[in-house]
Design an enzyme around this catalytic site. Structure first.
Site, PDB file in Angstrom:
ATOM      1  N   PHE A 191      -4.340   5.702   7.361  1.00  0.00           N
ATOM      2  CA  PHE A 191      -5.754   5.565   6.890  1.00  0.00           C
ATOM      3  C   PHE A 191      -5.713   5.009   5.217  1.00  0.00           C
ATOM      4  O   PHE A 191      -6.626   4.425   4.952  1.00  0.00           O
ATOM      5  CB  PHE A 191      -6.567   6.423   7.129  1.00  0.00           C
ATOM      6  CG  PHE A 191      -6.698   7.600   5.912  1.00  0.00           C
ATOM      7  CD1 PHE A 191      -5.618   8.867   5.915  1.00  0.00           C
ATOM      8  CD2 PHE A 191      -7.365   7.302   5.044  1.00  0.00           C
ATOM      9  CE1 PHE A 191      -5.523   9.625   5.039  1.00  0.00           C
ATOM     10  CE2 PHE A 191      -7.279   8.600   3.860  1.00  0.00           C
ATOM     11  CZ  PHE A 191      -6.626   9.485   3.719  1.00  0.00           C
ATOM     12  N   LYS A 192      -4.439   5.167   4.490  1.00  0.00           N
ATOM     13  CA  LYS A 192      -4.424   4.943   3.346  1.00  0.00           C
ATOM     14  C   LYS A 192      -4.435   3.175   3.201  1.00  0.00           C
ATOM     15  O   LYS A 192      -4.552   2.929   2.249  1.00  0.00           O
ATOM     16  CB  LYS A 192      -3.118   5.393   2.771  1.00  0.00           C
ATOM     17  CG  LYS A 192      -2.606   6.775   2.821  1.00  0.00           C
ATOM     18  CD  LYS A 192      -3.558   7.554   1.802  1.00  0.00           C
ATOM     19  CE  LYS A 192      -2.887   9.073   1.416  1.00  0.00           C
ATOM     20  NZ  LYS A 192      -2.869   9.834   2.679  1.00  0.00           N
ATOM     21  N   ASP A 193      -4.451   2.624   4.235  1.00  0.00           N
ATOM     22  CA  ASP A 193      -4.323   1.157   4.308  1.00  0.00           C
ATOM     23  C   ASP A 193      -5.778   0.735   3.798  1.00  0.00           C
ATOM     24  O   ASP A 193      -5.873  -0.286   3.149  1.00  0.00           O
ATOM     25  CB  ASP A 193      -4.058   0.556   5.383  1.00  0.00           C
ATOM     26  CG  ASP A 193      -2.508   0.295   5.766  1.00  0.00           C
ATOM     27  OD1 ASP A 193      -1.702   0.135   4.884  1.00  0.00           O
ATOM     28  OD2 ASP A 193      -1.924   0.533   6.855  1.00  0.00           O
TER      29      ASP A 193
END
Ligand SMILES: *Cc1c(COP(=O)(O)O)cnc(C)c1O
Length: 434
Positions: free
Chosen positions: A110-112
């Protein structure tokens, strides 16, 4: 429309623009930036959006009006969110549980969402000002690869990544060292703590001021705004205000959800699912008031003893508000492996260890409170990023998705560095050509 202002968690003044909060990272008094007022977002903004980028525009333009014009913002979110964001309903004993898969971006976590948005917003402001900067990040996991990928090729932004040599998994290392334009990977002959110490020293090193150093970790407000969006998006897939379960470490993802709620999203309750690093669940039960040293677990991206966004949650919700809206759970490594097995056997779903912590918290909630409310579990990483742990739990390693297997065909570039501030300074100055 007048633009939204931001303040430090540690003082009500001064108020700064989004641009200043984004490029500054940390407030000068050491606090974290929070919005001084939260814009109301009408339900139509997310219900009637035709796609995820459309929703992103409808919401973010209310936060960024006056600072990023509509046409630029539309193009920016279309470029940042160029991957699917599916909500998967589980079956069998897990009916009523929905997994929000946040791992379909280029680096499979989810860091994207945060890194891609932040890179493009920074690029937008720097372009207008004709300046450049260097992002310096110490990483032990998903942040480094998301930042490297998200910022690669952005004009005016160089990225320097430090990671502890030999202490990240093979998949993680490969994601960090593949050659990318404008990105330097440095393998430090030391620990993650050495990397962090070197980065901190560089930020206060006057000789390095010419480089205009900035950070991209979860203290940056630029990562939080995009992390509201998928809560709004997922609410379209459930028919009542859900219980939302967030596998947590630094509490940045959960803070995104809290911002979504404060701007209008109906949520029944939040569950903060932690591994053995359980300061926050203890705090919510009134059993802890001090941070703890971190311990290593199988869900390593959540190994945080002192969650940085706790300070933001305290300001946004207050102590009573936090205890009112959020319940905490602690899930051990043994329970994480059991959870991966149970969910697979009962519903056929393969979860990464972080997501498995969330699924276990969801299971306990339903045992305790029943199944009247739909439960939305955020899935924070692709299981293939953790083949060793998935193999240990399920007896077979997950298939490598093409985005990952492709990495082994790309050229790599990495330099080794001794664990000292001087070595990093030399390297940075030599590379900048000053
Ligand atoms: C970063 C990360 C988390 C924790 O998110 P926070 O915002 O730090 O709470 C959970 N799972 C994965 C896979 C991560 O990369």
């Amino acid at each position: 429309m007048s633009s939204l202002r931001y303040r430090s968690t540690r003082s009500a003044e001064p108020l700064v623009s989004f641009r200043e909060a984004l490029l500054g990272g940390l407030a000068p008094d050491g606090g974290l930036y929070v919005p001084a007022a939260i814009p109301a977002v009408p339900e139509s903004a997310w219900r009637e959006a035709a796609s995820f980028p459309d929703l992103a525009f409808n919401v973010l333009h209310r936060w960024l009006a006056g600072e990023v014009d509509a046409a630029a913002l539309r193009a920016l979110v279309a470029d940042a969110f160029s991957f699917p964001v599916p909500v998967v309903p589980l079956e069998g004993a897990w009916e009523g549980v929905y997994v929000l898969e946040l791992f379909h971006g280029p680096t499979l976590s989810f860091k994207d969402f945060g890194a891609r948005t932040m890179a493009r917003l920074m690029g937008h402001f720097l372009q207008a000002e004709d300046t450049s900067l260097t992002i310096l990040v110490a990483t032990s996991g998903d942040t480094g690869s998301a930042v490297a990928d998200g910022f690669a090729g952005q004009d005016r932004i160089q990225v320097v990544l430090l990671y502890p040599k030999g202490q990240v998994s093979p998949v993680q290392e490969r994601q960090l060292i593949v050659e990318r334009p404008g990105v330097q990977a440095l393998a430090v002959e030391g620990t993650f703590d050495d990397c962090q110490r070197m980065v901190k020293a560089a930020f206060v090193d006057e000789e390095l001021a010419v480089l205009n150093l900035s950070s991209a970790n979860s203290i940056n407000i630029g990562r939080l705004l995009p992390q509201m969006l998928y809560y709004l998006w997922a609410s379209r897939s459930v028919d009542a205000p859900p219980v939302v379960c967030v596998p947590s470490g630094n509490l940045g993802n959960l803070t995104g959800g809290v911002l979504a709620v404060l701007s209008g999203l109906p949520v029944h309750r939040f569950l903060a699912a932690h591994n053995a690093n359980d300061f926050f669940p203890k705090y919510l039960r009134g059993e802890a008031d001090a941070f703890q040293p971190s311990v290593r677990t199988l869900s390593n991206a959540m190994d945080v003893g002192a969650p940085s966004n706790f300070e933001r949650l305290t300001v946004l919700l207050g102590e009573a508000g936090m205890r009112d809206r959020i319940e905490g759970e602690r899930v051990t490594d043994e329970e994480t492996l059991d959870s991966m097995r149970r969910v697979y056997e009962e519903s056929g779903y393969v979860a990464c260890p972080h997501t498995a912590v969330g699924l276990e918290a969801a299971r306990r909630y339903r045992q305790r409170c029943g199944t009247a409310h739909p439960v939305l579990v955020l899935s924070t990483a692709h299981p293939a990023k953790f083949p060793e742990t998935v193999g240990r739990a399920l007896g077979a390693e997950p298939a490598l998705p093409e985005r990952l297997s492709r990495l082994w065909h790309r050229p790599t570039r990495v330099a080794t560095l001794p664990p000292t501030a001087e070595a990093l300074r030399e390297r940075l100055l030599a590379h900048a050509g000053v």
